[in-house]
Design a protein around this motif. Structure first.
Motif, short mmCIF file in Angstrom:
data_model
loop_
_atom_site.label_atom_id
_atom_site.label_comp_id
_atom_site.label_asym_id
_atom_site.label_seq_id
_atom_site.Cartn_x
_atom_site.Cartn_y
_atom_site.Cartn_z
N ASN A 348 46.34 41.61 44.26
CA ASN A 348 47.55 40.80 44.23
C ASN A 348 47.92 40.31 45.63
N HIS A 349 47.90 41.23 46.58
CA HIS A 349 48.28 40.89 47.94
C HIS A 349 47.01 40.70 48.78
N ARG A 350 47.15 40.77 50.05
CA ARG A 350 46.04 40.54 50.96
C ARG A 350 44.88 41.50 50.67
N ARG A 351 43.66 41.07 51.07
CA ARG A 351 42.47 41.90 50.87
C ARG A 351 42.71 43.33 51.39
N TRP A 352 42.27 44.31 50.57
CA TRP A 352 42.36 45.75 50.85
C TRP A 352 43.79 46.29 50.72
N THR A 353 44.70 45.54 50.16
CA THR A 353 46.06 46.05 49.95
C THR A 353 46.05 46.95 48.72
N GLY A 354 46.21 48.24 48.94
CA GLY A 354 46.16 49.20 47.84
C GLY A 354 47.50 49.35 47.16
N GLY A 355 47.48 49.88 45.93
CA GLY A 355 48.71 50.20 45.23
C GLY A 355 49.12 49.14 44.24
N GLU A 356 49.85 48.13 44.69
CA GLU A 356 50.30 47.09 43.78
C GLU A 356 49.19 46.04 43.63
N TYR A 357 48.19 46.39 42.82
CA TYR A 357 47.02 45.53 42.66
C TYR A 357 47.27 44.34 41.73
N PHE A 358 48.26 44.47 40.84
CA PHE A 358 48.41 43.49 39.76
C PHE A 358 49.76 42.78 39.86
N PRO A 359 49.83 41.53 39.34
CA PRO A 359 48.73 40.73 38.79
C PRO A 359 47.71 40.40 39.89
N ILE A 360 46.43 40.28 39.51
CA ILE A 360 45.42 40.03 40.52
C ILE A 360 45.57 38.62 41.09
N PHE A 361 44.94 38.37 42.20
CA PHE A 361 45.00 37.06 42.86
C PHE A 361 44.53 35.96 41.90
N ASP A 362 45.31 34.89 41.81
CA ASP A 362 44.97 33.70 41.01
C ASP A 362 44.58 34.10 39.58
N GLU A 363 45.40 34.97 38.98
CA GLU A 363 45.00 35.60 37.73
C GLU A 363 44.75 34.61 36.60
N GLU A 364 45.55 33.57 36.49
CA GLU A 364 45.38 32.66 35.36
C GLU A 364 44.03 31.95 35.41
N ARG A 365 43.59 31.57 36.59
CA ARG A 365 42.26 30.96 36.68
C ARG A 365 41.16 32.02 36.67
N ALA A 366 41.51 33.23 37.14
CA ALA A 366 40.50 34.29 37.20
C ALA A 366 40.08 34.75 35.81
N LYS A 367 41.02 34.84 34.87
CA LYS A 367 40.71 35.42 33.56
C LYS A 367 39.55 34.71 32.86
N PRO A 368 39.59 33.39 32.68
CA PRO A 368 38.45 32.76 31.99
C PRO A 368 37.15 32.84 32.79
N VAL A 369 37.24 32.84 34.12
CA VAL A 369 36.03 32.96 34.93
C VAL A 369 35.41 34.34 34.76
N LEU A 370 36.23 35.38 34.78
CA LEU A 370 35.71 36.74 34.59
C LEU A 370 35.07 36.89 33.22
N ALA A 371 35.70 36.31 32.20
CA ALA A 371 35.11 36.36 30.85
C ALA A 371 33.77 35.62 30.82
N GLN A 372 33.70 34.49 31.50
CA GLN A 372 32.46 33.72 31.55
C GLN A 372 31.36 34.51 32.27
N LEU A 373 31.72 35.16 33.38
CA LEU A 373 30.73 35.93 34.12
C LEU A 373 30.17 37.06 33.27
N ASN A 374 31.05 37.76 32.56
CA ASN A 374 30.57 38.84 31.68
C ASN A 374 29.65 38.29 30.60
N GLY A 375 30.02 37.14 30.05
CA GLY A 375 29.20 36.54 29.01
C GLY A 375 27.81 36.15 29.50
N GLU A 376 27.70 35.87 30.78
CA GLU A 376 26.41 35.49 31.35
C GLU A 376 25.70 36.66 32.04
#
Length: 754
Positions: A348-376
Motif C-alpha cells: 500500500n505504501h512505499r516499498r518495504w513498508t510493513g504492516g499496513e499492506y492493504f489495499p495494495i498499490f494500484d489495486e484496481e488495475r492490479a487485480k485483473p493483471v494478477l488474475a491474468q498472470l495466474n491464468g498464464e
C-alpha cells in the motif's frame, strides 16, 4: 600432593584404549584420528591438538586456555576469567567402550570467588573430534553473561600460510584465504545465532591439518562462533549466551565439538554433515517431501520486477501493472522456461513498508493483471517486510503510516523504555544524498496477536491471487528479544525467540496451504533449523565482496548447499541485475546460480526496460540454466546431493567485483558434482568466458557409488540435447570435454545397463 597442583587420574586399562601419559602432569587423549595433550600448570592447559595422520600440532606454542567466562561489572566493562587463572584443577580420563571419557575441573579463581568449572569430554573410537559439555557452579550468583567454550588458541599459521583458510557459516558460506596475510594484526569475526550463522561449525585449516569447532544445538539457543586474530595466535571459540538472572548452577544446554580438520573445505563439511543429517530438520529429503509444490521443484526463474515506476528524482510516478504481462511473456520466451515474478513495491505504501499492506498499490488495475498472470502460469510472488510494522516513512514518498495501535499488545517491548521497540532502517543509496528511512515497530513472534495478523495477510494475498510469500528481513532466523511479561515468555533474550518464530512460520505455511495447495512460504537467507518450516530459501550464492563475504580475503563457497541441497531448495536471490552492457561479472553470477544448484534468477527492480535490453550473454546463461533443468539434470541440480567436485586444470580469468581494486580470480570453467535421488552421479560444467574451453576430465562417481563400470551420457544445455558418450566404461574414465563460449553441459553416470 599439594592442593594447587594438577591431579592426574588414569584408570586401569586406559593405556589399552589409546590414552597414554608422556610425562608427569601430562595426559594424552587419543584415537586413530586425533591426539590431544593436556599439561599441568596449576590447572589443565591444552598443549597440543594434533589431527592425524599429519601429526602437526595446531595449538599455539605457549598452550591454550580451555574456556573463558565473562561477568558483568558495575563499570560496564566485562570481566573475563579464563581457565589458566584457576588455582587448582584436576584431569581424569577413563576408557568408555571403544573410546575414552575425560573430566577436567577448575577452581580457585581470585576474581570469581567460589566459581568451579567442570568439563566433560567424550572421544569415540573413530571420531575426529571430542564432544564436550560444560557446567559452572556459581554459588555467589555472580553476573555471568557469556561462556566461551570450547576455546582454542591456535598457531598463527599452519606451515606455509599460503594455503591456510578459515571456513565460516555466513549464510551460504565463506572461505577466508590466508588470514595471516589478508587480516591486520588484530581482527575479530563472529557468526551469531540469531544472526548470520546458518550452520553450526567453523574451521581453521590447510590441506594437512587444522582445527574444527562446532555447536550441536538442536533447539535454537543464542550462541556464536568466533575467530579472533591476535599477535602471534588465532583464537577460535564457541560462545553460550546466558540469561541475565544469574543461577547458582549452569550447564551448557547442548554439546559442542573440538577436534581436527584437514583437506578441502568439503572434507571438513563432511564431518559436520554426519551429525547434521541425523537432526529433525533433515527428516525428509526434497524427493520425499510432497508438501513442496511441483512447480517449484521444476526450477522456475525468479524475476524481480517492481510494479511501481519512478521519475528522475526517484519518486513514484506510476504503475507498471499495465505492461507486466507482456514483459513476462517476452522474458519466458527468450529464456525458454517458466518464470515466477517477484513484485517489489506491491505494498500500500512505499516499498518495504510493513504492516499496513492493504489495499495494495494500484489495486484496481492490479487485480485483473494478477488474475491474468495466474491464468498464464506466472504465479505472482511478494515479500513481506518480516516482523516489522512501519509507522513512519522518512524522505522520498514518505509520511506517517496508520494502524499499528491495534497491534500494540503484540509488539516487542524494549527493556530500556518499557515501550514498543523502534527499529530505524536506513535504505538510502550511498553517495546519492537522498533520504529513505523506515521507522518501524516489531512483532513479537510469541505474542498471540502476531499469528492472527499474519494469517490475515495470507488471507488477503490469497484473495488477490498471490500464493507465494516470503518472510523477508528476518535474516537472523528468529524474533527480536522482547521485555514483555504478557507474551507467554520470560522477559529478555531467550529460546522463545527461535522457537516462537519457527512456530509462526509453521502456522503461516499450514494456513496458506489450507487455502491453496499451491501456497509457498520462503525465507530471506539460510538457517538449517528452518528447513522443515519452509518451501524455499532466498540466498545470494552469486554475490562476492559484499555483506557477509566482505571481510579481507573472503570468497564464497556453497557450504549450506553442500550440507543441505537434497533437503532444501534455494533460489538465486533477487538475482543478478540484467543490463545492456557486456559484463563478465553478471555472466559469472548467473553461472554460479546454475552450478551451485539454485533455481535461476534475474532482476531489473524499477529499471523494467533493462530486461528487454539485456545483453545476449546474460540471456544465453539463463537459457543454459533453463535448458539443463528441462532434462534429467534437474534431478541433480534441484533435488540432488552435492558431492566433492572434479578437479581438473582450467584457465584463470580476472574479474572486477565490488569496490576493491584487487582483481577477483575465477576459473574459466565452473564445475560441481551431484548424486540424484535414484543414485546416478552427475557433473556440471559452465564456461563463463567468450572463448572455447577444453577440460581434460577423469570421470568417476566421487565416492558416492562403487560401480565397476558405468554408462555415461553428455547433455548440452542450449539447445538441450543428450547424447551417449560411452557404455560399460571402467571408472575412472578419461574424457576431454569441449565447451563453446558461454556453454553449459552436464555429464551423467549410471551403473552399466540400468
Amino acid at each position: 600432593m599439594k592442593k594447587d597442583c594438577l591431579l592426574i587420574v588414569a584408570w586401569v586399562g586406559a593405556t589399552a584404549c589409546g590414552v597414554s601419559a608422556t610425562g608427569p602432569g601430562t595426559t594424552v587423549l587419543e584415537n586413530a584420528r586425533l591426539r590431544m595433550v593436556f599439561e599441568k600448570e596449576t590447572s589443565p592447559v591444552l598443549r597440543a591438538l594434533v589431527p592425524k595422520p599429519a601429526g602437526t600440532n595446531v595449538v599455539s606454542a605457549d598452550g591454550s586456555p580451555l574456556f573463558a567466562l565473562q561477568f558483568a561489572t558495575t563499570n560496564g566493562q566485562p570481566l573475563t576469567v579464563d581457565s589458566r587463572q584457576a588455582a587448582r584443577g584436576t584431569a581424569e580420563v577413563r576408557p568408555d567402550g571403544d573410546g575414552q571419557r575425560m573430566r577436567l575441573t577448575f577452581e580457585g579463581f581470585t576474581s570469581a570467588e567460589g566459581v568451579r568449572v567442570v568439563l566433560d569430554g567424550r572421544l569415540d573410537a573413530d571420531a575426529p573430534f571430542v564432544r564436550w559439555a560444560i557446567a559452572v557452579d556459581n554459588p555467589g550468583r555472580l553476573p555471568l553473561r557469556t561462556v566461551r567454550f570450547p576455546y582454542v588458541k591456535a598457531a598463527p599459521t599452519l606451515g606455509d600460510p599460503g594455503d591456510d583458510v578459515l571456513i565460516g557459516p555466513a549464510f551460504p558460506g565463506v572461505l577466508i584465504e590466508n588470514p595471516a596475510k589478508n587480516w591486520p594484526e588484530t581482527r575479530l569475526l563472529s557468526w551469531e545465532f540469531p544472526g548470520n550463522q546458518s550452520v553450526q561449525f567453523c574451521a581453521y585449516q590447510d590441506r594437512a591439518t587444522g582445527v574444527y569447532l562446532a555447536s550441536m544445538d538442536t533447539e535454537g539457543y543464542g550462541r556464536s562462533l568466533t575467530v579472533e586474530k591476535q599477535k602471534g595466535a588465532l583464537l577460535l571459540y564457541q560462545e553460550y549466551r546466558l540469561p541475565e538472572e544469574a543461577a547458582a548452577k549452569w550447564s551448557g544446554p547442548y554439546e559442542t565439538a573440538l577436534g581436527g580438520a584437514a583437506g578441502a573445505w568439503q572434507d571438513t563439511a563432511d564431518i559436520y554433515k554426519q551429525w547434521a543429517v541425523r537432526q529433525s530438520w533433515c527428516a525428509k529429503t526434497l524427493a520425499q517431501r510432497t508438501d513442496i509444490p511441483d512447480y517449484w521443484k521444476a526450477g522456475p526463474c525468479i524475476h524481480t520486477c517492481e510494479v511501481r515506476t519512478y521519475d528522475t528524482n526517484r519518486l513514484c510516478s506510476g504503475s507498471y501493472y499495465p505492461l507486466l504481462a507482456d514483459h513476462l511473456r517476452s522474458l519466458r520466451e527468450r529464456i525458454g522456461g517458466p518464470v515466477v515474478p517477484m513484485l517489489p513495491g506491491w505494498e500500500n505504501h512505499r516499498r518495504w513498508t510493513g504492516g499496513e499492506y492493504f489495499p495494495i498499490f494500484d489495486e484496481e488495475r492490479a487485480k485483473p493483471v494478477l488474475a491474468q498472470l495466474n491464468g498464464e502460469g506466472f504465479r505472482p510472488f511478494v515479500f513481506l517486510s518480516g516482523l516489522y510494522y512501519t509507522f513512519k516513512n522518512e524522505g522520498r514518498d514518505g509520511g506517517d503510516v496508520p494502524g499499528w495501535e491495534q497491534y500494540a499488545d503484540s509488539l516487542v517491548i524494549a527493556s530500556e523504555t518499557g515501550k514498543p521497540k523502534i527499529q530505524v532502517l536506513n535504505e538510502m543509496t550511498p553517495g546519492q544524498g537522498d533520504v529513505w528511512r523506515r521507522h518501524s515497530y516489531v512483532f513479537c513472534p510469541a505474542a498471540p496477536g502476531t499469528r492472527a495478523f499474519f494469517r490475515s495477510v495470507v488471507d488477503r494475498l490469497h484473495a488477490l491471487g498471490i500464493d507465494i510469500v516470503q518472510m523477508d528481513q528476518t535474516v537472523s532466523g528468529a524474533g527480536v528479544a522482547c521485555a514483555s511479561a504478557e507474551h507467554g515468555h520470560l522477559p529478555g533474550p531467550g529460546l522463545y525467540q527461535s522457537q516462537a518464530f519457527r512456530a509462526l512460520l509453521a502456522d503461516m505455511r499450514q494456513y496458506g496451504k489450507s487455502l491453496s495447495p499451491s501456497f509457498m512460504l520462503a525465507h530471506e537467507e539460510l538457517h538449517e533449523e528452518l528447513i522443515p518450516y519452509l518451501d524455499a530459501f532466498h540466498t545470494r550464492e552469486h554475490r562476492e565482496r559484499w555483506w557477509y563475504r566482505s571481510v579481507p580475503g573472503a570468497r564464497g563457497i556453497p557450504l549450506f548447499t553442500y550440507l543441505y541441497h537434497e533437503y532444501a531448495i534455494a533460489y538465486g536471490g533477487e538475482g543478478p541485475h540484467a543490463g545492456s552492457a557486456k559484463s563478465p561479472t553478471i555472466v559469472r553470477e548467473m553461472a554460479v546460480n546454475l552450478v551451485t544448484g539454485k533455481t535461476p534468477a534475474v532482476s531489473v527492480w524499477s529499471y523494467q526496460t533493462a530486461m528487454a535490453k539485456a545483453h545476449p550473454d546474460q540471456i544465453r546463461m539463463l537459457r543454459n540454466h533453463q535448458g539443463l533443468l528441462a532434462t534429467e539434470a534437474r534431478q541433480h541440480l534441484i533435488l540432488g546431493r552435492m558431492l566433492h567436485p572434479l578437479e581438473f586444470a582450467a584457465e584463470t580469468v580476472t574479474l572486477k567485483i565490488g569496490k576493491s581494486p584487487a582483481p577477483f580470480l575465477e576459473r574459466a570453467v565452473l564445475t560441481s558434482s551431484w548424486q540424484s535421488p535414484d543414485g546416478d552421479v552427475g557433473h556440471c560444467f559452465v564456461n563463463i568466458t567468450d572463448r572455447p574451453q577444453r577440460a581434460s576430465l577423469s570421470l568417476d562417481a566421487r565416492g558416492a557409488a562403487t560401480w565397476p563400470t558405468a554408462d555415461i551420457d553428455l547433455i548440452r544445455a542450449d539447445p538441450a540435447a543428450r547424447s551417449p558418450l560411452t557404455r560399460g566404461a571402467k571408472l575412472p574414465h578419461a574424457y576431454t570435454l569441449e565447451l563453446a563460449p558461454l556453454e553449459a553441459a552436464f555429464i551423467v553416470l549410471r551403473p552399466t545397463g540400468r
